[in-house]
Scaffold this motif. Structure first.
Motif, PDB file in Angstrom:
ATOM      1  N   LYS A  14       0.819  -1.211   0.000  1.00 33.93           N
ATOM      2  CA  LYS A  14       0.000   0.000   0.000  1.00 33.93           C
ATOM      3  C   LYS A  14       0.852   1.259   0.000  1.00 33.93           C
ATOM      4  N   VAL A  15       0.524   2.148  -0.925  1.00 35.37           N
ATOM      5  CA  VAL A  15       1.053   3.513  -0.915  1.00 35.37           C
ATOM      6  C   VAL A  15      -0.127   4.464  -1.025  1.00 35.37           C
ATOM      7  N   GLU A  16       0.075   5.708  -0.617  1.00 29.60           N
ATOM      8  CA  GLU A  16      -0.974   6.707  -0.745  1.00 29.60           C
ATOM      9  C   GLU A  16      -0.351   8.085  -0.937  1.00 29.60           C
ATOM     10  N   VAL A  17      -1.134   8.982  -1.499  1.00 27.57           N
ATOM     11  CA  VAL A  17      -0.688  10.364  -1.686  1.00 27.57           C
ATOM     12  C   VAL A  17      -1.049  11.150  -0.434  1.00 27.57           C
ATOM     13  N   ARG A  18      -0.023  11.775   0.174  1.00 22.21           N
ATOM     14  CA  ARG A  18      -0.214  12.552   1.392  1.00 22.21           C
ATOM     15  C   ARG A  18       0.303  13.973   1.181  1.00 22.21           C
ATOM     16  N   THR A  19      -0.167  14.886   2.016  1.00 22.47           N
ATOM     17  CA  THR A  19       0.379  16.235   2.031  1.00 22.47           C
ATOM     18  C   THR A  19       1.440  16.319   3.117  1.00 22.47           C
ATOM     19  N   ILE A  20       2.641  16.698   2.717  1.00 20.59           N
ATOM     20  CA  ILE A  20       3.767  16.822   3.646  1.00 20.59           C
ATOM     21  C   ILE A  20       4.257  18.265   3.625  1.00 20.59           C
ATOM     22  N   ASP A  21       5.228  18.577   4.461  1.00 19.18           N
ATOM     23  CA  ASP A  21       5.764  19.932   4.512  1.00 19.18           C
ATOM     24  C   ASP A  21       6.458  20.312   3.210  1.00 19.18           C
ATOM     25  N   PHE A  22       6.361  21.580   2.873  1.00 21.17           N
ATOM     26  CA  PHE A  22       7.137  22.096   1.747  1.00 21.17           C
ATOM     27  C   PHE A  22       8.620  21.979   2.102  1.00 21.17           C
ATOM     28  N   PRO A  23       9.465  21.560   1.179  1.00 15.16           N
ATOM     29  CA  PRO A  23      10.871  21.346   1.519  1.00 15.16           C
ATOM     30  C   PRO A  23      11.608  22.633   1.870  1.00 15.16           C
ATOM     31  N   GLU A  24      12.574  22.488   2.762  1.00 14.32           N
ATOM     32  CA  GLU A  24      13.481  23.568   3.115  1.00 14.32           C
ATOM     33  C   GLU A  24      14.907  23.074   2.927  1.00 14.32           C
ATOM     34  N   LEU A  25      15.855  24.008   3.019  1.00 19.12           N
ATOM     35  CA  LEU A  25      17.260  23.646   2.814  1.00 19.12           C
ATOM     36  C   LEU A  25      17.879  23.135   4.114  1.00 19.12           C
TER      37      LEU A  25
END
Length: 404
Positions: A14-25
């Motif tokens: 199982k995989v799913e599409v999730r909302t994660i944090d916008f990337p930072e450096l």
């Protein structure tokens, strides 16, 4: 800044599409992140808007539950994108550049990187040399099956396409530069393929097809591809390969003799890895099968390229030895035949510029060879299921709808 949608591994199958944090450096804590990497500042990095990101067979091993990948791991190590933010220490890569990202993460400063062994960089993974995006035990760098991703060591690693419009016209081909085209090429080159060679490729998945196309580019006289999946073998035949259905035949040498007149080849490439099955109609999982069979059918003093993945931890293995990567290999046969073995991840940076030029010139037709199939980010879970069933496609995720 807005959120960032990404493909996450949830658990076996199982995989799913999730909302994660916008990337930072900076590398933050999260699923699979090595504690020694948490808080690592990446002023030498960039933020990319993903143009294309591919599903890989290596991802599939994790999704099947055949590794120690933690739930929530963001997948994806095949990344092509547009630079939208540049770190303070980046000098040559600019905002707006369209770039290919090698799946190996490499600092450019350690001994291995300086010797072009970017697949075993000493400085990016506290556990062992070598790292990759979105992959188990590789340091925890966030994967790129997403809308946005952070890429460290940008000046050293990134391959900038010379013309953005031209690149977008050939993006289905160029997206393969992050992994499978260099990996297939590395397998063929490591096996010693040259003008006039006879070559056996074990596996007709995307990497096997890339290795077969690479063998043709290197001048092979005959390329023979073996697999259990007739749909994938049919794809190999579309660009001139001979094929063997190993689900119907126990003796590969006998089938090779019917094609070449002799039961051996000059060189062979393992594009299957640790989830290999035995041969014949009653085949079951037997992880050493491909390694032993390619030793059997490769001539004395021949070379074996082994880009197929082998792991040190496989909770779903067929026996206790295989769970820690200990396989029943006929090493004495390889020794007696004076074979050369080349294993490990592919050092992508050694090949990607030359392969880019072969694509831009029209010489390489890698997207056609691997049947590149563009999907949306939301279609990724279904694509993983199709890929697991043996679909003869290389799924290319287009998260922003940028591919024509």
């Amino acid at each position: 800044m807005a959120g960032n949608r990404a493909v996450a591994y949830v658990g076996p199958g199982k995989v799913e599409v999730r909302t994660i944090d916008f990337p930072e450096l900076v590398l933050k804590d999260g699923p699979g992140v090595n504690p020694l990497n948490v808080g690592r500042k990446c002023d030498h990095g960039v933020i990319l808007k993903i143009v294309s990101t591919n599903i890989c067979g290596s991802d599939q091993h994790m999704v099947r539950g055949r590794t120690t990948a933690p739930s929530g791991l963001i997948l994806g190590h095949e990344i092509t994108g547009e630079v939208i933010e540049v770190g303070r220490d980046v000098e040559f890569i600019k905002k707006g550049d369209l770039v290919s990202v090698p799946f190996n993460i490499a600092c450019g400063r350690c001994r291995n990187c300086k010797e072009q062994n970017t697949h075993v960089c000493d400085n990016v993974n506290p556990d062992r040399p070598g790292s990759a995006y979105g992959y188990v035990d590789m340091g925890g760098w966030v994967g790129g099956q997403a809308e946005y991703v952070m890429v460290p060591y940008a000046d050293f690693q990134l391959l900038k396409f010379p013309d953005k419009d031209q690149a977008m016209e050939k993006i289905r081909d160029l997206t393969m530069l992050s992994d499978i085209f260099p990996t297939g090429y590395h397998g063929a080159l490591s096996a010693g393929v040259k003008t006039g060679s006879t070559v056996y490729i074990a596996g007709a998945g995307p990497v096997g097809l890339a290795a077969a196309h690479s063998a043709q580019l290197l001048g092979a006289a005959v390329v023979i591809v073996g697999d259990l999946n007739e749909e994938r073998l049919a794809q190999a035949r579309t660009f001139g390969c001979e094929t063997i259905d190993v689900s119907k035949h126990d003796d590969i040498g006998e089938q090779i003799e019917q094609i070449l007149g002799v039961p051996e080849v000059d060189c062979a490439v393992d594009c299957v890895g640790f989830e290999a099955h035995g041969h014949g109609p009653n085949h079951t999982e037997a992880p050493a099968t491909v390694l032993n069979s390619i030793m059997q059918i490769t001539r004395a003093a021949g070379r074996l390229g082994i880009p197929g993945l082998y792991v040190t931890g496989d909770p779903g293995a067929v026996n206790e030895d295989a769970k820690v990567g200990t396989l029943k290999i006929r090493f004495g046969l390889g020794w007696a035949k004076a074979h050369t073995f080349v294993t490990g991840q592919t050092p992508v940076m050694k090949y990607h510029r030359d392969l880019m030029m072969s694509i831009l010139s029209g010489r390489a037709q890698i997207a056609k060879a691997v049947n590149a199939t563009v999907i949306t980010l939301d279609q990724a879970p279904a694509a993983y299921q199709d890929f697991d069933k043996g679909a003869s496609k290389k799924f290319v995720i287009d998260p922003h709808g940028m591919i024509k």
